[in-house]
Design an enzyme around this catalytic site. Structure first.
Site, PDB file in Angstrom:
ATOM      1  N   SER A 266       0.778  -1.179   0.008  1.00  0.00           N
ATOM      2  CA  SER A 266      -0.061  -0.026   0.157  1.00  0.00           C
ATOM      3  C   SER A 266       0.915   1.329   0.010  1.00  0.00           C
ATOM      4  CB  SER A 266      -0.859  -0.284   1.209  1.00  0.00           C
ATOM      5  OG  SER A 266      -2.142   0.719   0.862  1.00  0.00           O
ATOM      6  N   HIS A 409      -7.500  -5.277  -1.153  1.00  0.00           N
ATOM      7  CA  HIS A 409      -6.255  -4.598  -0.831  1.00  0.00           C
ATOM      8  C   HIS A 409      -5.380  -5.141   0.178  1.00  0.00           C
ATOM      9  CE1 HIS A 409      -3.949  -0.968  -1.070  1.00  0.00           C
ATOM     10  NE2 HIS A 409      -4.203  -0.663   0.215  1.00  0.00           N
TER      11      HIS A 409
HETATM   12  C1  GCU Z   1      -5.366   4.861   1.295  1.00  0.00           C
HETATM   13  C2  GCU Z   1      -4.489   5.859   0.066  1.00  0.00           C
HETATM   14  C3  GCU Z   1      -3.834   4.868  -0.679  1.00  0.00           C
HETATM   15  C4  GCU Z   1      -2.712   3.834   0.196  1.00  0.00           C
HETATM   16  C5  GCU Z   1      -3.535   3.391   1.308  1.00  0.00           C
HETATM   17  C6  GCU Z   1      -2.625   2.684   2.444  1.00  0.00           C
HETATM   18  O1  GCU Z   1      -6.191   4.058   0.768  1.00  0.00           O
HETATM   19  O2  GCU Z   1      -5.672   6.472  -0.406  1.00  0.00           O
HETATM   20  O3  GCU Z   1      -3.157   5.577  -1.534  1.00  0.00           O
HETATM   21  O4  GCU Z   1      -2.278   3.315  -0.624  1.00  0.00           O
HETATM   22  O5  GCU Z   1      -4.480   4.422   2.067  1.00  0.00           O
HETATM   23  O6  GCU Z   1      -1.441   2.996   2.461  1.00  0.00           O
HETATM   24  O7  GCU Z   1      -3.215   1.934   2.926  1.00  0.00           O
END
Ligand code: GCU
Length: 431
Positions: A266, A409
């Site tokens: 992420s 995710h």
């Molecule tokens: C949010 C953000 C993302 C990121 C994510 C994370 O969703 O919008 O860009 O990758 O957080 O790091 O959990």
């Protein structure tokens, strides 16, 4: 604020994620989100093989001497911010020399990386697990974590670390904090590869108000109270921390520092993209669900955009202040993810995504990788070998690699099988 706290909770969860839910949020930070392929429309993005003066790059020499430095500078100034080099006063304190761990499968070492001799400078608390049977220096997987090692590795022998509390902005014992899932260390060790990890907050806290407690404030010039528009954001700071670990690996005789792969999920997927792009000592990169600001194309309007990322209530502190200029105007931005991937060439890269992680735009990551293919080829390496987005669970493993799990995710356990396969091919642990 609500958003900031909700999102890290999903990272690395091993089940369905909020952002993978149906329907995904149609408005974030007051900005609409497009999830409709039909509405993406047509778009173009900058060509990694065209110099700033409009001439094309036809050979590897021009790439290395001219184009690569141009692209690095664009990303430094426009997206992540400029970081300092290796600190002169950096030092490594081995706090644990080698203890049998993980039921005898590993030798655990702990090293504190001091970033300066000044008091109150952040310290990186690194943990290494080396395969117990290793007779020679081993390749490594360095994973940057959302939690202290005591939370991210299943090892009762680890002392309880400390992490930042996002609510009170104070440090708390890691066992009082939320956990983000564990690293699956054993299959990597079994493949003859060591695993190392540290907590990203050791370098820079992950909230705007954390600036004073992070490494970046130590680099302000006398009289400055805040960073300038081209100065480093937190992602560049976390990536810089990974480079400091690499400095240490170069001194550790049990590690083959020429065979270090990096991994993050992420926002830490974005971090490893930039660390790998910027620091060519890293031999390979595995970026999990890095999305916007990482491996997903910004010029393609799908899922999160630069405007969502840099909205004042969200993550502007993670990037150079300049990045916000492109919010709403991604079509004008001089950079995109295909160029970021091209900076990792010719080194192997695995993009791991999830088919219901719409927010991170798994297809946009695939298309960016396709568009970086010509740079890999110019440097004598293989591209993805296809322009057709594969279905979930069908890994493409070349120098450029792509894998989309069936789910949302973050990582799911089966992703590790693909990671290990990728690492075995590219780090040659048998050597
Ligand atoms: C949010 C953000 C993302 C990121 C994510 C994370 O969703 O919008 O860009 O990758 O957080 O790091 O959990």
């Amino acid at each position: 604020m609500k958003m900031k706290q909700a999102i890290p909770a999903c990272v690395m969860m091993l089940c369905a994620m909020a952002w993978g839910q149906n329907p995904p949020p149609s408005m974030v930070a007051g900005i609409p989100v497009n999830y409709d392929e039909a509405k993406v429309g047509t778009y173009t993005f900058p060509d990694p093989l065209m110099l700033n003066n409009g001439k094309s790059v036809k050979d590897a020499k021009t790439w290395w001497k001219k184009r690569r430095p141009e692209i690095v500078s664009i990303f430094e100034k426009q997206q992540y911010g400029i970081a300092p080099g290796r600190p002169k006063e950096e030092s490594f304190e081995v706090v644990e020399r080698g203890t049998p761990a993980l039921k005898g499968k590993a030798i655990r070492k702990r090293v504190d990386i001091h970033l300066s001799t000044e008091k109150n400078t952040p310290v990186i608390h690194l943990v290494e697990y080396l395969p117990a049977a290793a007779k020679k220096p081993v390749p490594m997987l360095l994973s940057i974590s959302f939690g202290a090692p005591s939370n991210s590795v299943d090892d009762p022998g680890l002392p309880v670390g400390e992490v930042w509390d996002i609510k009170t902005h104070a440090k708390i014992p890691a066992n009082k904090a939320r956990t983000f899932g564990k690293l699956n260390v054993e299959p990597v060790l079994e493949a003859g590869i060591g695993v190392a990890t540290f907590y990203y907050g050791d370098v820079d806290p992950d909230f705007a108000e954390g600036f004073a407690n992070g490494i970046r404030s130590h680099y302000l010039k006398p009289g400055e109270t805040k960073r300038g528009p081209e100065d480093w954001g937190s992602i560049a700071a976390w990536a810089w921390g990974m480079s400091r670990v690499q400095d240490y690996f170069e001194t550790d005789k049990s590690v083959d520092a020429k065979r270090v792969a990096i991994h993050g999920v992420s926002r830490l997927g974005k971090t490893v993209m930039w660390a790998g792009a910027h620091d060519q000592r890293f031999a390979a990169v595995i970026a999990s669900c890095s999305g916007e600001g990482g491996a997903a194309l910004s010029h393609r309007d799908y899922g999160e955009t630069i405007a969502h990322l840099t909205a004042p209530t969200r993550f502007p502190y993670q990037f150079a202040e300049n990045y916000g200029k492109w919010a709403g105007f991604p079509d004008k931005a001089p950079m995109d993810a295909n160029m970021l991937i091209a900076l990792i060439a010719p080194r192997p890269l695995l993009l791991q995504t999830g088919n219901t992680d719409y927010w991170s735009d798994p297809k946009g990551e695939f298309l960016a990788e396709v568009a970086a293919g010509p740079v890999y080829k110019l440097l004598g390496k293989s591209d993805l070998g296809t322009e057709t987005w594969p279905a979930a669970k069908q890994p493409i493993l070349h120098d450029l690699s792509y894998y989309m799990h069936d789910g949302g995710h973050g990582m799911v356990p089966s992703d590790w099988d693909v990671y290990v396969e990728f690492l075995k091919v590219h780090l040659h642990p048998e050597r």
